[in-house]
Design a protein around this motif. Sequence first.
Motif, mmCIF file in Angstrom:
data_model
loop_
_atom_site.group_PDB
_atom_site.id
_atom_site.type_symbol
_atom_site.label_atom_id
_atom_site.label_comp_id
_atom_site.label_asym_id
_atom_site.label_seq_id
_atom_site.Cartn_x
_atom_site.Cartn_y
_atom_site.Cartn_z
ATOM 1 N N ILE A 192 4.546 14.814 14.962
ATOM 2 C CA ILE A 192 4.062 13.541 14.414
ATOM 3 C C ILE A 192 3.706 13.686 12.945
ATOM 4 O O ILE A 192 3.024 14.627 12.539
ATOM 5 N N GLN A 193 4.155 12.712 12.151
ATOM 6 C CA GLN A 193 3.717 12.550 10.758
ATOM 7 C C GLN A 193 2.835 11.279 10.740
ATOM 8 O O GLN A 193 3.359 10.165 10.916
ATOM 9 N N TYR A 194 1.540 11.457 10.626
ATOM 10 C CA TYR A 194 0.678 10.277 10.484
ATOM 11 C C TYR A 194 0.846 9.763 9.060
ATOM 12 O O TYR A 194 0.696 10.533 8.100
ATOM 13 N N VAL A 195 1.216 8.490 8.921
ATOM 14 C CA VAL A 195 1.418 7.896 7.592
ATOM 15 C C VAL A 195 0.309 6.865 7.379
ATOM 16 O O VAL A 195 0.282 5.815 8.032
ATOM 17 N N LEU A 196 -0.624 7.206 6.518
ATOM 18 C CA LEU A 196 -1.783 6.332 6.282
ATOM 19 C C LEU A 196 -1.691 5.712 4.887
ATOM 20 O O LEU A 196 -1.004 6.211 4.015
ATOM 21 N N GLY A 197 -2.407 4.579 4.729
ATOM 22 C CA GLY A 197 -2.500 4.008 3.381
ATOM 23 C C GLY A 197 -1.436 2.974 3.064
ATOM 24 O O GLY A 197 -1.374 2.460 1.941
ATOM 25 N N ILE A 198 -0.608 2.659 4.064
ATOM 26 C CA ILE A 198 0.400 1.611 3.863
ATOM 27 C C ILE A 198 -0.249 0.264 4.172
ATOM 28 O O ILE A 198 -0.944 0.138 5.202
ATOM 29 N N GLN A 199 -0.061 -0.756 3.304
ATOM 30 C CA GLN A 199 -0.605 -2.089 3.603
ATOM 31 C C GLN A 199 0.153 -2.653 4.811
ATOM 32 O O GLN A 199 1.332 -2.912 4.736
ATOM 33 N N THR A 205 -8.129 6.887 5.512
ATOM 34 C CA THR A 205 -9.503 7.398 5.564
ATOM 35 C C THR A 205 -9.558 8.553 6.553
ATOM 36 O O THR A 205 -8.753 8.620 7.499
ATOM 37 N N VAL A 206 -10.547 9.414 6.371
ATOM 38 C CA VAL A 206 -10.712 10.557 7.267
ATOM 39 C C VAL A 206 -11.022 10.062 8.677
ATOM 40 O O VAL A 206 -10.475 10.572 9.665
ATOM 41 N N SER A 207 -11.827 8.995 8.771
ATOM 42 C CA SER A 207 -12.195 8.513 10.129
ATOM 43 C C SER A 207 -10.955 8.007 10.866
ATOM 44 O O SER A 207 -10.813 8.219 12.075
ATOM 45 N N GLY A 233 -0.723 6.642 -1.716
ATOM 46 C CA GLY A 233 -1.635 6.085 -2.702
ATOM 47 C C GLY A 233 -2.725 7.042 -3.157
ATOM 48 O O GLY A 233 -2.632 8.257 -2.986
ATOM 49 N N LYS A 234 -3.807 6.440 -3.654
ATOM 50 C CA LYS A 234 -4.815 7.216 -4.414
ATOM 51 C C LYS A 234 -5.567 8.234 -3.558
ATOM 52 O O LYS A 234 -6.174 9.170 -4.071
ATOM 53 N N ASP A 235 -5.563 8.066 -2.244
ATOM 54 C CA ASP A 235 -6.325 9.009 -1.407
ATOM 55 C C ASP A 235 -5.473 10.146 -0.869
ATOM 56 O O ASP A 235 -5.859 10.844 0.072
ATOM 57 N N GLN A 236 -4.296 10.331 -1.478
ATOM 58 C CA GLN A 236 -3.371 11.353 -0.968
ATOM 59 C C GLN A 236 -4.028 12.734 -0.880
ATOM 60 O O GLN A 236 -3.938 13.392 0.165
ATOM 61 N N PHE A 237 -4.700 13.142 -1.913
ATOM 62 C CA PHE A 237 -5.220 14.514 -1.915
ATOM 63 C C PHE A 237 -6.516 14.646 -1.113
ATOM 64 O O PHE A 237 -6.797 15.692 -0.523
ATOM 65 N N LYS A 238 -7.257 13.528 -1.019
ATOM 66 C CA LYS A 238 -8.483 13.570 -0.196
ATOM 67 C C LYS A 238 -8.081 13.810 1.271
ATOM 68 O O LYS A 238 -8.628 14.673 1.955
ATOM 69 N N LEU A 239 -7.055 13.086 1.704
ATOM 70 C CA LEU A 239 -6.585 13.247 3.087
ATOM 71 C C LEU A 239 -5.874 14.591 3.253
ATOM 72 O O LEU A 239 -5.944 15.203 4.322
ATOM 73 N N ALA A 240 -5.257 15.088 2.195
ATOM 74 C CA ALA A 240 -4.639 16.416 2.274
ATOM 75 C C ALA A 240 -5.719 17.462 2.541
ATOM 76 O O ALA A 240 -5.555 18.349 3.392
#
Length: 307
Positions: A192-199, A205-207, A233-240
């Motif tokens: 699985i590749q979770y893809v987050l941050g797409i409108q 988010t971490v949660s 988007g902008k949270d790419q590295f935070k989620l990384a």
Amino acid sequence: MNKTIITAAITGAIHVPGMSPYLPITPAQIIEDAVKAAEAGAAVVHIHARNPNTGQPIADVEIFEEIAKGIKSRSNAVICTTTGGSMSMTVTERLKVVPRLQPELASCNAGSVNFVISGIAEKLQPKFDWEIPYVKSTDAQIFTNTYAGIQEYVETMEKYNTMPEFEVYDTAMINNLAYFKRKGVINQPIYIQYVLGIQGGLPATVSNLVDLRRTTVELLGTQDVVWSCAAAGKDQFKLAAATAAMGGNIRVGLEDNLYLKPKVLAKSSAEQVLQVRQILDALSMPIATPDEARKILNLKGLDKVSY
Ligand code: KMH
Ligand code: ZN
């Protein structure tokens, strides 16, 4: 010790040329960005095709073949070809690349989702006339992955021994995977590749990532589910960083985020790979080589592709 697979998503079909001069458009630029990303430490490169003259996302298998051959001639990185293409392509168009290239890995979107990128139009200085209509059209489109389509993708990939990388944008899609596993449609280990941050999908988010992991364990068990996270988007590295701490694999690349830091455009996907490696190094977490990634993901090997 488990090693972390870094995936570089090179160009995608979300960003348009007017957003960054560094977005790879031509086969040569996509090949170069992929090879550099692999040299920087990416074990997997995820590729889309674009019209070399206008940058429009396309499904031409000839272009995919040129890109895949070009990368293979310079790198042993795993190539993950998209079957996602763009929001307006048909299932048939999107799937053609699998029988043609018989890649080791290909994306397989685990459900339909509003994939809205119309917000790009607000500040866009387009390079080409197609860009603004393209991003605005996503308000009225759905990125279609019906159960019939998903079954066709999975069965086609199984026929060519291509491992599906299931793109999961929200929790319900994990239930789709559990359904297809129960039905005996999915017989290979699930990746699985979770893809987050797409409108239209879940915010990055971490949660939300923790919720996705919990639902995955509930519905699929953990014994054979390898996972990765791509945050657009902008949270790419935070989620990384969160993914690294959670023991997941990490996707970066200009498909998902054009920036290295706020207001600083990334000149290549390789720059983002190096930035993720700094996070992993700080956590003393080694990265996987392409061959180690092949073992972790049960891939068939570069000698079994048809490009
Ligand atoms: N560009 C998105 C519509 C995939 O590669 O399969 C689909 C996408 C996911 O990029
Ligand atoms: Zn993609």
